[in-house]
Design a protein around this motif. Structure first.
Motif: not given
Length: 176
Positions: A2-3, A57-66, A159-160
């Motif tokens: 879970k992210q 709203n926070g420092t997100m450095t990686k994101m995966q989108i499907t 978080g998904g």
């Protein structure tokens, strides 16, 4: 795994008049510098400041989108060590669909004649030289036919995984 749960910037979410500060128009067939706000029939390009807003709203450095469309599933990977901006998300989406079809992807195209029609239309309105675009051949965006408008990112649960929603031009684009 879970992210962490992030709240995305409104530009990256589906349009909601209670939350959105404008109607964002991003056609994934065209580069990020063509993204604009629509207001009563007028288009205003996003400023550098608007594109450079933090994606979350926070420092997100990686994101995966499907993204899934018919027999196709593509992953959009977004990374930036200093924190992902809205620009980075839009650029990663554009880059994902601007790729030429692999031979396997081309074999999976359900209706090649419709894909070819979308390809011809894209080439005729391309920012670059139409004959160069034609020489490059079919791209992933052509498989989408005319369902290339960004309709936001969604999550099934906090978080998904993130899912990319694309479609035809929605009705509210014409009335804003």
């Amino acid at each position: 795994m879970k992210q962490p749960a992030f709240d995305l910037h409104w530009q990256l979410l589906p349009y909601d008049p209670r939350r959105s500060k404008g109607v964002l128009r991003f056609d994934t067939a065209f580069p990020v510098d063509n993204i604009c706000f629509l207001n009563r029939g007028h288009r205003t390009k996003l400023t550098e400041l608007e594109l450079n807003k933090a994606a979350a709203n926070g420092t997100m450095t990686k994101m995966q989108i499907t993204f899934t469309h018919g027999p196709f599933t593509w992953e959009v990977d977004v990374k930036r060590s200093q924190g992902i901006r809205c620009r980075d998300v839009f650029q990663a989406i554009y880059d994902t669909f601007n790729e030429q079809l692999t031979p396997e992807e081309r074999r999976l195209v359900p209706d090649p004649s419709k894909c070819h029609e979308a390809f011809r239309l894209r080439c005729s309105v391309a920012d670059g030289l139409p004959h160069v675009e034609r020489a490059l051949g079919w791209k992933r965006v052509d498989v989408l036919l005319h369902h290339t408008i960004f309709l936001g990112l969604t999550q099934e649960k906090s978080g998904g995984d993130w899912y990319l929603n694309l479609g035809p031009t929605p009705y509210f684009f014409n009335s804003s």
